[in-house]
Design an enzyme around this catalytic site. Structure first.
Site, mmCIF file in Angstrom:
data_model
loop_
_atom_site.group_PDB
_atom_site.id
_atom_site.type_symbol
_atom_site.label_atom_id
_atom_site.label_comp_id
_atom_site.label_asym_id
_atom_site.label_seq_id
_atom_site.Cartn_x
_atom_site.Cartn_y
_atom_site.Cartn_z
ATOM 1 N N CYS A 1 -0.624 -7.959 -1.224
ATOM 2 C CA CYS A 1 -0.647 -6.802 -0.159
ATOM 3 C C CYS A 1 0.590 -7.063 0.642
ATOM 4 O O CYS A 1 1.263 -6.087 0.906
ATOM 5 C CB CYS A 1 -1.782 -6.905 0.912
ATOM 6 N N ASP B 1 -5.768 -4.668 -6.138
ATOM 7 C CA ASP B 1 -5.245 -5.939 -6.126
ATOM 8 C C ASP B 1 -5.843 -7.145 -5.734
ATOM 9 O O ASP B 1 -5.560 -8.080 -5.545
ATOM 10 C CB ASP B 1 -3.922 -5.998 -5.532
ATOM 11 N N HIS C 1 -8.279 -0.440 -3.516
ATOM 12 C CA HIS C 1 -6.679 -1.251 -3.860
ATOM 13 C C HIS C 1 -7.241 -2.065 -4.918
ATOM 14 O O HIS C 1 -8.228 -3.057 -5.204
ATOM 15 C CB HIS C 1 -6.393 -2.144 -2.629
ATOM 16 N N ASP D 1 -2.980 5.361 -2.682
ATOM 17 C CA ASP D 1 -2.247 4.379 -1.962
ATOM 18 C C ASP D 1 -1.498 3.710 -3.246
ATOM 19 O O ASP D 1 -2.440 3.548 -4.328
ATOM 20 C CB ASP D 1 -3.214 3.135 -1.505
ATOM 21 N N ASP E 1 0.828 -1.251 -0.111
ATOM 22 C CA ASP E 1 0.083 -0.085 0.071
ATOM 23 C C ASP E 1 0.886 1.257 -0.124
ATOM 24 O O ASP E 1 0.461 2.365 -0.607
ATOM 25 C CB ASP E 1 -1.238 -0.109 1.271
HETATM 26 N N1 ABU Z 1 -6.110 -4.517 0.144
HETATM 27 C C1 ABU Z 1 -7.057 -5.140 -0.781
HETATM 28 C C2 ABU Z 1 -8.332 -5.540 -0.116
HETATM 29 C C3 ABU Z 1 -9.108 -5.512 -1.241
HETATM 30 C C4 ABU Z 1 -10.486 -6.087 -0.723
HETATM 31 O O1 ABU Z 1 -10.834 -5.872 0.538
HETATM 32 O O2 ABU Z 1 -11.186 -6.561 -1.534
#
Ligand code: ABU
Length: 396
Positions: free
Chosen positions: A380, A276, A274, A224, A134
């Site tokens: 992450c 990812d 995010h 981020d 992040d």
């Molecule tokens: N840091 C990725 C979190 C994404 C989600 O909560 O789906």
């Protein structure tokens, strides 16, 4: 200020320095990475040591599930048992990577117990350094510290300063950079949204998200690093809770003169935070899309025109995230790709592992679920330092 090693058994050792203050460094380190799938050679893996649940702040409020105890008075140090379990996972992951010849570094110790105070705000504690992804954006031969929106994460970059200093000294081409520091005052947020958030239905939060209204305003430059997806010359940035339009404009203005093309992506997602666990590159020509978070109209085109296949991710194995977790069950698709044929997947995510197997990957199962609450999944939990390969043009 020195921090007790007992609290940070897994942190990297502080740099030894010469009389001048210049550090002794490992020789021959190299910083360079242009995507998430070329052969991984050097990576940072987070630690769970001494992690805290900070008081909720305007930006984190929108991410914490309405029924989570974190929304109320849950602030404080995480239990030692949970910290130990998370570290067992993270250390096992680090060992697996080292066993494959990858250099693994760990963040340094910072006293997260201390209140985070600036002239504009004060919050109970820092967060920790479990999700380095992040905070650190590796763009080619540079690493940028991102301007994050959670007040508790304001000083998180301090856990990386020794490592980054060492990379800078060891690799004569490496640049260490910092995006403009945000103020994160109440003026940086729509405080009326923040107050109303826990009373909104899923439909209301989705409608708001589709109108691209989030609790972060455009006052600060915010992003981020985990909202930035790197695909060689093309950089795709998610507009959402943690990245505002000013942040995307800043990324454009910084990197486009260096030959990159920066694109904005938005997904139909109640809590877009995010990229990812939403839209993940697997190898050249192949993307994994979260089936619950479709792209906005017109945004698939650049991939389809360039013959990239977009496949929908398998269903997660779990109906709920673990307790005291900020993330969703879609950490199932938050994987670490070691090269075009090898992927690390969380060991309980059987459907996701099967899908990768069918897509021709060699799948390495990794126990990480006990570390999810500390900041996320396998992607992450890491930050790229070096991948082989060059800056390709996949979208000519
Ligand atoms: N840091 C990725 C979190 C994404 C989600 O909560 O789906």
């Amino acid at each position: 200020m020195s921090v007790s090693n007992d609290l940070y058994p897994n942190a990297s050792a502080p740099l030894e320095r010469k009389e001048s203050g210049v550090p002794h460094v490992r020789k021959g380190l190299k910083v360079e990475s242009y995507n998430d799938f070329d052969p991984l050679k050097h990576v940072i893996v987070g630690i769970a040591d001494n992690q805290y649940i900070p008081e909720a702040c305007p930006a984190s409020n929108e991410k914490i599930p309405a029924d989570s105890p974190m929304r109320g008075g849950k602030a404080g140090r995480r239990t030692q048992e949970s910290i130990d379990q998370a570290n067992e996972c993270l250390n096992g992951f680090a060992k697996l990577l080292e066993g494959r010849g990858i250099i693994v570094d760990r963040p340094g110790a910072v006293d997260w117990n201390a209140r985070v105070t600036t002239p504009d705000f004060s919050i109970s504690s820092g967060f920790g350094v479990m999700p380095p992804r992040d905070c650190l954006l590796t763009m080619g031969k540079s690493i940028l510290m991102a301007p994050m929106s959670f007040r508790s994460r304001y000083f998180e970059y301090l856990a990386f300063t020794d490592l980054l200093r060492e990379y800078f000294e060891s690799d004569q081409e490496c640049l260490i950079e910092q995006a403009p520091r945000p103020r994160l005052s109440d003026d940086s947020f729509r405080m009326d949204y923040v107050a109303a958030y826990e009373f909104l239905s899923d439909e209301e939060t989705m409608a708001r998200s589709c109108r691209k209204e989030y609790s972060t305003r455009e006052t600060d430059i915010l992003f981020d690093a985990a909202d930035v997806m790197r695909l060689g010359k093309d950089i795709f940035v998610q507009h959402g809770l943690t990245t505002n339009l000013a942040g995307i404009r800043w990324i454009k203005r910084k990197y486009e003169p260096q030959g990159y093309r920066v694109h904005t992506l938005s997904f139909k997602d109640n809590h877009p935070i995010h990229i990812d666990a939403t839209f993940c590159p697997l190898r050249p020509g192949l993307m994994l899309l979260n089936p619950h978070r479709p792209l906005f109209d017109g945004q698939r085109e650049i991939f389809e025109k360039n013959d990239w296949q977009i496949v929908e991710a398998a269903q997660p194995a779990w109906d709920t995230p673990p307790p005291l977790c900020y993330s969703s069950t879609w950490l199932s698709m938050n994987t670490l790709i070691l090269d075009h044929k090898t992927v690390c997947v969380e060991a309980t995510e059987t459907a996701q592992m099967e899908q990768f197997d069918k897509l021709g990957f060699n799948v390495l199962p990794v126990n990480l679920r006990d570390a999810y609450a500390f900041g996320g999944g396998l992607h992450c939990a890491t930050a790229d330092v070096l991948r082989e390969g060059t800056c390709e043009d996949y979208f000519a």
